[in-house]
Design an enzyme around this catalytic site. Structure first.
Site, short mmCIF file in Angstrom:
data_model
loop_
_atom_site.label_atom_id
_atom_site.label_comp_id
_atom_site.label_asym_id
_atom_site.label_seq_id
_atom_site.Cartn_x
_atom_site.Cartn_y
_atom_site.Cartn_z
N LYS A 118 0.83 -1.21 0.00
CA LYS A 118 0.00 0.00 0.00
C LYS A 118 0.85 1.25 0.00
CE LYS A 118 -4.38 -1.54 1.76
NZ LYS A 118 -5.50 -1.26 2.66
N LYS A 207 -11.73 -11.39 -8.62
CA LYS A 207 -12.73 -11.36 -7.56
C LYS A 207 -13.72 -10.21 -7.77
CE LYS A 207 -12.77 -11.06 -2.68
NZ LYS A 207 -12.09 -10.79 -1.43
N LYS A 210 -15.57 -4.01 -5.11
CA LYS A 210 -15.99 -2.63 -5.36
C LYS A 210 -14.77 -1.74 -5.54
CE LYS A 210 -15.80 -2.52 -0.61
NZ LYS A 210 -16.23 -3.34 0.47
#
Ligand code: TRP
Length: 343
Positions: A118, A207, A210
């Site tokens: 990240k 997968k 969202k």
């Protein structure tokens, strides 16, 4: 032996049909199967939601909405052994996180894969919160004496840190924390708590999520039922013209079979028996779309009946009860480290 199960429901953004079928539904079933003396802690890690930048005007609403979806899906908040709460509303989480941070090694956090990934995506201005996030997560877990923490593979290192910290602390100060179960045991438990993955309707090798921009491949729990039906009808399949359960060669059709089986509440092998060898994909799509419409219509009706005030009441009650447990653990820790008189 009674067991304690704990998991965090993230508040960032909207939940998908994949979240529902893969995580919420099996969790509700696990809750229904709790045995005498077991406890289940289900909380919103809302302080974890902004380790990377978010739209803060949406955070409060997202926490409430997610709780409403859990309630509408059958989480029974009246049960004495079920605790629903927000991390931010129980100060012991932040307090324990600070204390634990003084027993966590810098190098230990530097090894966290999720941090490396990240922080490299973000470029500059990586927050310290992103770096110390796993310590707060360890506090979330250790405050309540959790044995089982159903989380995905991406959280494995974080859970192992919680174990390491519990062991380190206990070695130094005596039996203070319950040490969560090892990963292998967690996996066995997760198998019961987590269903199968649901894949994108446009690219069934990915997968359903969202977070990637894939509106046609993702059904949100807030989608209009007819829009969701259209997404099912235009789902990517293959040109083999034969329905089979085959993730390698027919992932699109297999994904639809899976959604069909879960919404119809039948085992996948039964769904396969019904459809195997049929050549008309549109029939399977039509029936799956009908199940999705029925499911969303019912869920949305139940969610809309829960007012903000009701959800807040339930959370407040959960927060009072969870605080009692958290405070007992925190007090032991405070005595151990010497900030509170020990007898
Ligand atoms: N880190 C978890 C995630 O990203 C959320 C989380 C925070 C959590 N604290 C937790 C999960 C404690 C389980 C237990 O999904």
């Amino acid at each position: 032996m009674p067991k304690t199960v704990l998991t965090g429901l993230r508040a960032n953004g909207e939940l998908t049909l994949g979240n529902y079928l893969g995580a919420i539904l099996p969790m509700v079933q696990t809750l229904q199967n709790l045995e005498e003396g077991d406890k289940f802690f289900l909380f919103v890690p809302d302080l974890h939601s902004f380790t990377t930048p978010i739209d803060h005007t949406q955070l409060y609403r997202n926490s409430l909405n997610n709780i409403k979806i859990y309630l509408a899906s059958g989480v029974d908040s009246n049960r004495e052994n079920v605790f629903l709460y927000r991390q931010s509303h129980i100060p012991a989480h932040s307090e324990l996180a600070w204390i634990l941070s003084c027993f966590t090694y810098y190098g230990e956090l530097q090894r966290m894969i999720q941090f490396k990934e990240k922080s490299s995506q973000q470029g500059q201005n990586v927050s310290v919160g992103l770096f110390t996030y796993p310590i707060l997560m360890a506090a979330d877990i250790l405050l309540y004496g959790a044995d089982y923490v159903p989380v995905g593979e991406d959280q494995r290192q974080h859970l192992e840190l919680a174990r390491d910290l519990a062991i380190r602390f206990n070695n130094k100060f005596g039996e203070i924390f319950v040490v969560p179960q090892v990963w292998q045991k967690q996996l066995e438990f997760v198998k019961r708590v987590e269903g199968t993955k649901i894949y994108s309707l446009t690219d069934p090798t990915k997968k359903m999520s969202k977070s990637i921009n894939d509106p046609k491949g993702t059904i949100l729990l807030t989608d209009k039922p007819l829009d969701a039906a259209k997404k099912i009808m235009s789902a990517a399949t293959d040109n083999l013209a034969s329905i089979n359960w085959d993730w390698n060669n027919q992932p699109g059709i297999t994904n639809l079979l899976q959604i069909y089986a879960l919404l119809k509440n039948i085992p996948t092998h039964e769904a396969v028996k019904i459809w195997k060898g049929q050549t008309q994909y549109s029939n399977l799509k039509k029936e799956t779309a009908e199940l999705v419409v029925e499911f969303l219509t019912n869920l949305q009706a139940r969610v809309s009946k829960i007012t903000d005030a009701q959800a807040e009441d339930i959370l407040q009650k959960g927060e009072i009860n969870a605080t009692k447990i958290a405070k007992q653990t925190l007090l032991k820790v405070q005595k151990a480290v010497g900030v509170v008189k020990s007898q």
